[in-house]
Design a protein around this motif. Sequence first.
Motif, short mmCIF file in Angstrom:
data_model
loop_
_atom_site.label_atom_id
_atom_site.label_comp_id
_atom_site.label_asym_id
_atom_site.label_seq_id
_atom_site.Cartn_x
_atom_site.Cartn_y
_atom_site.Cartn_z
N VAL A 32 0.83 -1.20 0.00
CA VAL A 32 0.00 0.00 0.00
C VAL A 32 0.87 1.25 0.00
O VAL A 32 0.57 2.24 -0.69
CB VAL A 32 -0.96 -0.01 1.21
CG1 VAL A 32 -1.72 1.30 1.32
CG2 VAL A 32 -1.93 -1.19 1.11
N GLY A 33 1.96 1.23 0.76
CA GLY A 33 2.85 2.39 0.79
C GLY A 33 3.44 2.69 -0.58
O GLY A 33 3.55 3.86 -0.98
N ALA A 46 -5.39 3.21 -3.15
CA ALA A 46 -4.38 2.19 -2.91
C ALA A 46 -4.98 1.02 -2.13
O ALA A 46 -4.74 -0.15 -2.45
CB ALA A 46 -3.20 2.79 -2.13
N GLY A 47 -5.79 1.35 -1.13
CA GLY A 47 -6.45 0.30 -0.35
C GLY A 47 -7.38 -0.54 -1.20
O GLY A 47 -7.49 -1.76 -1.00
N LEU A 48 -8.03 0.09 -2.18
CA LEU A 48 -8.97 -0.64 -3.03
C LEU A 48 -8.24 -1.67 -3.89
O LEU A 48 -8.76 -2.78 -4.12
CB LEU A 48 -9.75 0.33 -3.91
CG LEU A 48 -10.76 -0.30 -4.87
CD1 LEU A 48 -11.80 -1.12 -4.11
CD2 LEU A 48 -11.45 0.76 -5.72
N LEU A 49 -7.04 -1.34 -4.38
CA LEU A 49 -6.30 -2.31 -5.17
C LEU A 49 -5.95 -3.55 -4.35
O LEU A 49 -6.10 -4.68 -4.81
CB LEU A 49 -5.02 -1.68 -5.74
CG LEU A 49 -5.21 -0.65 -6.86
CD1 LEU A 49 -3.85 -0.17 -7.37
CD2 LEU A 49 -6.03 -1.22 -8.01
N PRO A 151 11.52 -2.52 0.40
CA PRO A 151 11.56 -1.05 0.43
C PRO A 151 12.83 -0.48 -0.21
O PRO A 151 12.79 0.56 -0.86
CB PRO A 151 11.50 -0.74 1.93
CG PRO A 151 10.82 -1.91 2.54
CD PRO A 151 11.31 -3.08 1.74
N VAL A 152 13.96 -1.16 -0.03
CA VAL A 152 15.21 -0.70 -0.62
C VAL A 152 15.16 -0.83 -2.14
O VAL A 152 15.57 0.07 -2.87
CB VAL A 152 16.39 -1.52 -0.06
CG1 VAL A 152 17.70 -1.09 -0.73
CG2 VAL A 152 16.48 -1.36 1.44
N MET A 218 -6.51 -3.84 8.06
CA MET A 218 -6.87 -2.43 8.20
C MET A 218 -5.72 -1.63 8.82
O MET A 218 -5.38 -0.54 8.35
CB MET A 218 -8.12 -2.30 9.06
CG MET A 218 -8.67 -0.89 9.18
SD MET A 218 -10.24 -0.86 10.06
CE MET A 218 -9.72 -1.35 11.71
N MET A 219 -5.11 -2.19 9.87
CA MET A 219 -4.01 -1.50 10.54
C MET A 219 -2.69 -1.69 9.81
O MET A 219 -1.92 -0.75 9.61
CB MET A 219 -3.87 -2.00 11.98
CG MET A 219 -4.81 -1.37 12.97
SD MET A 219 -4.61 0.43 13.10
CE MET A 219 -2.85 0.57 13.40
N PHE A 220 -2.43 -2.93 9.40
CA PHE A 220 -1.12 -3.26 8.85
C PHE A 220 -0.85 -2.54 7.53
O PHE A 220 0.29 -2.25 7.19
CB PHE A 220 -1.03 -4.78 8.65
CG PHE A 220 0.37 -5.31 8.62
CD1 PHE A 220 1.29 -4.96 9.60
CD2 PHE A 220 0.77 -6.19 7.62
CE1 PHE A 220 2.58 -5.46 9.58
CE2 PHE A 220 2.06 -6.70 7.59
CZ PHE A 220 2.97 -6.33 8.57
N SER A 221 -1.92 -2.24 6.78
CA SER A 221 -1.76 -1.53 5.52
C SER A 221 -1.17 -0.14 5.71
O SER A 221 -0.57 0.42 4.78
CB SER A 221 -3.11 -1.40 4.81
OG SER A 221 -3.64 -2.66 4.47
N PHE A 222 -1.32 0.41 6.92
CA PHE A 222 -0.94 1.81 7.12
C PHE A 222 0.11 2.03 8.20
O PHE A 222 0.42 3.18 8.52
CB PHE A 222 -2.20 2.64 7.44
CG PHE A 222 -3.15 2.72 6.28
CD1 PHE A 222 -2.96 3.63 5.26
CD2 PHE A 222 -4.21 1.84 6.16
CE1 PHE A 222 -3.80 3.68 4.16
CE2 PHE A 222 -5.06 1.87 5.08
CZ PHE A 222 -4.86 2.81 4.07
N VAL A 223 0.71 0.95 8.72
CA VAL A 223 1.73 1.16 9.76
C VAL A 223 2.94 1.90 9.20
O VAL A 223 3.56 2.73 9.89
CB VAL A 223 2.16 -0.17 10.42
CG1 VAL A 223 1.04 -0.76 11.24
CG2 VAL A 223 2.67 -1.17 9.40
#
Length: 381
Positions: A32-33, A46-49, A151-152, A218-223
């Motif tokens: 999501v990030g 992004a969440g919808l995908l 991420p790298v 719900m939470m993990f998508s945005f940590v």
Amino acid sequence: MNDHAPRRANRIALMIGHCAGMIDLVALPVWVGTLITRYGLAPQQAGLLATLFLGGAVCASLFWAPRFQRIAPERVAGWGFGIAGIAFAAMTQTSDYGAMAALHALAGLAAGSALSVTHGTIGSGEQPHRSFAMAGLALAVFGIFILGGTPVLVERAGGPALFKVFAAVMIVAALTSVAAFPRRQGATEQGQRSTAHIDSTVWYAAVGISCMGLVQAMMFSFVERIGADRGFGVAAVTGVLVALGIVNLAPAPLAALLERRWPARYVVLAGPVVQATLALIISHSSEFAPYAGATAAYAAVMIFTHTFAFGLIARLDPGGRALSATPAMLMIGAAIGPVLGGTLVQHAGYTSLGNATLAIATVAVCCFARAGRTRAVLSEA
């Protein structure tokens, strides 16, 4: 499946299949990030995908679960992971939102099909609790590489690098499924019992797992976004995600060791409460230390609790039909999570995520309490 313990190659194929099919459980923050930062999407978009991928997996699982005893699981696994790999590879060639949406849905349908038969095969074999715990350990090791490395790669090579990694994972799972996925060899006692009526309390357990999957996604998508937007820095947030992956090494083997010591009916009651507590800390904390500690432990709660829930359902339905619907149990909640989380964040901020977990956790506890009162569960050692 035959009555003998699967060969090492069979076990490895099931572990790899579990990792590939459950990639969302470890990759959602980066997923999501990346869609937000590299593709310029709003949180809700992004969440919808991610939701389309998870929703596809739910539909696939619901389709295959009642047919599990009448199919060749190894064929479904091989084709499913292969098609998912092709879909992710195609995502590297486009930034069009409509095309990405369609490809996310296709990847979810394909990977969900493969994961459904993978879980059904684990659940209908010997020692399903222990086998699922070992698959969970493999997922934790896999998660360290995903959370620490992608991420790298994305930072250096751009957003498509993420989908190249996903495509490679799916292709590896497809190849190992073709080469070593356990073949079913005639009817077994468990297979014969699979035609029996499934205890209605299985579905209470399923709703409980779905609720935990919803909170998890719900939470993990945005940590990752919470940490970045609160100014903790890219290096610090990446370090927390790596720590999360390392912590995830513990819950699966710990669940295997405690299988006979901690009754599953009590573990599944405590899981949603601990999960909601950590979600509140993550969403409300403006200090790095509480955020880091809660985030590092967050996914471990789901892995530990779900291992016990898997064993609990295996006692209620030893034939594997219900357990082949495990992706649906997890992802019907998880599919709602990213888009619900994105909507809440967009309109009410990050603290709304933690507040929403309280109501969801209450539903989960009530459902697990009902499932834990059955004779099959009460008679556990």
